[in-house]
Design a protein around this motif. Structure first.
Motif, PDB file in Angstrom:
ATOM      1  N   LEU A  25      -2.416  15.236   8.338  1.00 31.84           N
ATOM      2  CA  LEU A  25      -2.091  14.344   7.086  1.00 31.84           C
ATOM      3  C   LEU A  25      -2.082  12.580   7.662  1.00 31.84           C
ATOM      4  CD1 LEU A  25       0.973  16.132   5.354  1.00 31.84           C
ATOM      5  CD2 LEU A  25      -1.384  15.672   4.492  1.00 31.84           C
ATOM      6  N   LEU A  78       3.834  10.507   9.028  1.00 33.96           N
ATOM      7  CA  LEU A  78       3.073  11.821   8.702  1.00 33.96           C
ATOM      8  C   LEU A  78       2.550  12.172  10.235  1.00 33.96           C
ATOM      9  CD1 LEU A  78       1.209  10.882   5.355  1.00 33.96           C
ATOM     10  CD2 LEU A  78       3.122  12.248   5.782  1.00 33.96           C
ATOM     11  N   ALA A  89      -5.662  11.848   7.181  1.00 31.84           N
ATOM     12  CA  ALA A  89      -6.270  12.450   5.938  1.00 31.84           C
ATOM     13  C   ALA A  89      -6.876  11.106   5.244  1.00 31.84           C
ATOM     14  CB  ALA A  89      -5.221  13.120   4.954  1.00 31.84           C
ATOM     15  N   ARG A 114      -0.672   2.089   3.167  1.00 30.34           N
ATOM     16  CA  ARG A 114      -1.412   3.776   3.481  1.00 30.34           C
ATOM     17  C   ARG A 114      -1.364   3.987   4.882  1.00 30.34           C
ATOM     18  NH1 ARG A 114      -5.697   3.159   0.857  1.00 30.34           N
ATOM     19  NH2 ARG A 114      -7.396   3.010   2.498  1.00 30.34           N
ATOM     20  N   THR A 153      -7.459  12.998  -0.147  1.00 25.85           N
ATOM     21  CA  THR A 153      -6.548  13.994   0.172  1.00 25.85           C
ATOM     22  C   THR A 153      -5.066  13.594   0.208  1.00 25.85           C
ATOM     23  OG1 THR A 153      -8.299  14.989   1.694  1.00 25.85           O
ATOM     24  CG2 THR A 153      -6.308  15.578   2.163  1.00 25.85           C
ATOM     25  N   LEU A 154      -4.701  12.686   0.676  1.00 24.10           N
ATOM     26  CA  LEU A 154      -3.639  12.042   0.784  1.00 24.10           C
ATOM     27  C   LEU A 154      -2.619  12.049  -0.561  1.00 24.10           C
ATOM     28  CD1 LEU A 154      -1.584  11.089   3.170  1.00 24.10           C
ATOM     29  CD2 LEU A 154      -1.880   8.632   2.531  1.00 24.10           C
ATOM     30  N   ARG A 155      -3.492  11.510  -1.646  1.00 21.43           N
ATOM     31  CA  ARG A 155      -2.875  11.608  -3.145  1.00 21.43           C
ATOM     32  C   ARG A 155      -2.765  12.950  -3.599  1.00 21.43           C
ATOM     33  NH1 ARG A 155      -7.519   7.406  -4.524  1.00 21.43           N
ATOM     34  NH2 ARG A 155      -6.603   5.364  -4.045  1.00 21.43           N
ATOM     35  N   ILE A 209       0.092  14.360  -1.171  1.00 16.35           N
ATOM     36  CA  ILE A 209       1.486  13.692  -0.788  1.00 16.35           C
ATOM     37  C   ILE A 209       1.866  12.891  -1.723  1.00 16.35           C
ATOM     38  CG2 ILE A 209       2.715  12.329   0.749  1.00 16.35           C
ATOM     39  CD1 ILE A 209       2.022  14.873   1.979  1.00 16.35           C
ATOM     40  N   GLN A 256       0.661   6.633   7.054  1.00 12.00           N
ATOM     41  CA  GLN A 256       0.204   7.802   7.855  1.00 12.00           C
ATOM     42  C   GLN A 256       0.575   7.587   9.406  1.00 12.00           C
ATOM     43  OE1 GLN A 256      -3.898   6.943   6.219  1.00 12.00           O
ATOM     44  NE2 GLN A 256      -3.695   9.437   6.266  1.00 12.00           N
TER      45      GLN A 256
END
Length: 469
Positions: A415, A411, A418, A403, A422-424, A427, A407
């Motif tokens: 993002l 990203l 995040a 993860r 929020t990422l789930r 994105i 990022q």
């Protein structure tokens, strides 16, 4: 009651074809492949004369991918089953279970070495970017060249029949997980699973945790290390070990600590002297601006003999109005004064008290990271057996790294910072349609999805990553 206009004539069926859910799992799996993580884990878990149908390194990557997507147990590996048209067969739940049981202490050490080798490659990519390697900033000032490691412990509840479960200091029952996180990148460098009655300030455990964490760092980021520990985790021997750079004698190694410090009668007397002498200075907030009604003072010269502690050891106090949420834990002295007092210690030679205080307070950023990890598989240990649970925690750490790399490397903007939740939403959980043509496969995202361009851009960036040599 009549249907509303939007739902009139609406129907649903489960006969769609070519649909791929959780398309972000493709990004994570591809990222593991391009960085060399999958190959390194395969080599670490390879056993002579054993040729399983599912490569064990790929199984561990798939499990970490599922955890990043939201899996909280081994059975949730089924999240990837519907992506078979893209990624091919995925190991079943029993196969994943067997793979975790195969991870003994020697295999864990090999996995650590594999993760360290891949991390060197990833950090080299980060350092070669135009913006350079991510440095921690305090009051708008970058701690250039410093690797910041935050450590903390967290209790994980468990039934009594689980191996290692024990009564905890909070009156609960379970295990004690110790975690070391790199604040520069957000990666989880090391994690240890211990019995629930293991104390937070166990010197041996904390030194073992930091030793494993430092081993994960490339050599060029080991010279200058700042270790931040809360007040429950520090001990004199731990601080001596940090100040000695883990026993290294080379002058190129400069390790510093910033740790919570007990507020006892001695510190209370020093605070009263600071009040009489007017030694308090205005504290600063996160952006370096003065914070109203918050003050700091260096108490080192008021505490008497500190020669038993490492060289340049200093103690700094902070006071601010006592908030009602801290009232139940406040001492009688704090209640009488209407102020909350916190003290921390550091061996940093230079720097104003305000800057050192702001730097130490950023240790609190490990708490939401541990909370995110608990929501990503760490809260529920899947087995009664300690080795399987240890292997599961290793998978959650790999998920944290994937993860963080997604990022950092793929990203932009908000993002890139995040939270996992929020990422789930934006994105990772987006569906796509798989289209075949011209001897190619193409995943087509909904054009109306607000973050569709960011998802496609991230995919291309991952594809363009240089492979490890």
């Amino acid at each position: 009651m009549q249907d509303s206009e939007w739902s009139r004539g609406l129907a649903m069926s489960a006969d769609g074809k070519g649909q791929i859910g959780h398309v972000g799992g493709i990004h994570l799996r591809l990222l593991a492949e391009r960085t060399g993580l999958t190959g390194a884990l395969s080599g670490a878990l390879r056993r002579q004369g054993f040729h399983p149908l599912h490569d064990r390194g790929q199984v561990l990557v798939d499990l970490a991918t599922a955890i990043t997507l939201g899996a909280t147990c081994i059975r949730d590996i089924r999240l990837l089953e519907h992506q078979r048209a893209v990624i091919g067969p995925v190991a079943s739940f029993p196969t994943v279970w067997r793979a975790l049981k195969e991870v003994d202490e020697r295999a864990l050490r090999r996995i650590e070495r594999a993760r360290a080798a891949v991390r060197r490659h990833v950090w080299k990519i980060l350092a070669d970017r135009p913006e350079g390697f991510p440095e921690v900033a305090v009051d708008g000032v970058a701690l250039t060249g410093w690797t910041v490691i935050d450590t903390d412990g967290s209790l994980v509840l468990a039934p009594s029949e689980k191996d290692g479960a024990h009564g905890t200091y909070k009156g609960t029952y379970g295990h004690h997980v110790f975690v070391a996180v790199c604040d520069n990148t957000g990666e989880e460098l090391a994690q240890l699973l211990h019995r629930g009655n293991t104390t937070a300030n166990d010197t041996g455990v904390n030194i073992d945790l930091l030793t494993r964490a430092v081993t994960q760092l490339p050599w060029w980021r080991r010279q200058k290390i700042l270790v931040r520990v809360d007040g429950a985790g520090f001990s004199r021997d731990l601080l001596r070990w940090i100040a000695s750079a883990g026993g290294r004698r080379s002058p190129t190694f400069r390790w510093e600590y910033s740790t919570g410090w007990a507020f006892t009668d001695r510190e209370q007397a020093a605070v009263e002297q600071a009040d009489r002498r007017g030694l308090w200075q205005q504290a600063t907030n996160a952006d370096g601006e003065p914070r109203e009604d918050a003050f700091v003072a260096d108490l080192t010269g008021l505490l008497g003999d500190l020669s038993a502690w490492p060289a340049h050891h200093k103690v700094i106090a902070r006071k601010e109005p006592l908030h009602p949420r801290h009232l139940k834990d406040a001492s009688a002295y704090e209640v009488a004064k209407g102020m909350r007092y916190q003290t921390f210690a550091t061996n940093t030679r230079h720097g104003q008290a305000q800057f050192l205080d702001a730097r130490h307070r950023k240790h609190a950023r490990i708490e939401p990271k541990i909370r995110d990890q608990k929501a990503s598989g760490m809260r529920l240990l899947p087995s009664r057996e300690m080795p399987v649970n240890t292997a599961w925690l290793t998978a959650t750490a790999i998920a944290c790294d994937l993860r963080a790399w997604l990022q950092l490397l793929a990203l932009d903007g908000e993002l890139a910072k995040a939270t996992p939740k929020t990422l789930r939403y934006r994105i990772l959980h987006v569906p796509a349609r798989l289209v075949r043509g011209q001897r190619r496969r193409r995943l087509r995202l909904p054009a109306s999805w607000p973050w569709a361009d960011a998802i496609v851009r991230a995919f291309h960036r991952i594809q363009a990553l240089p492979r490890p040599t």
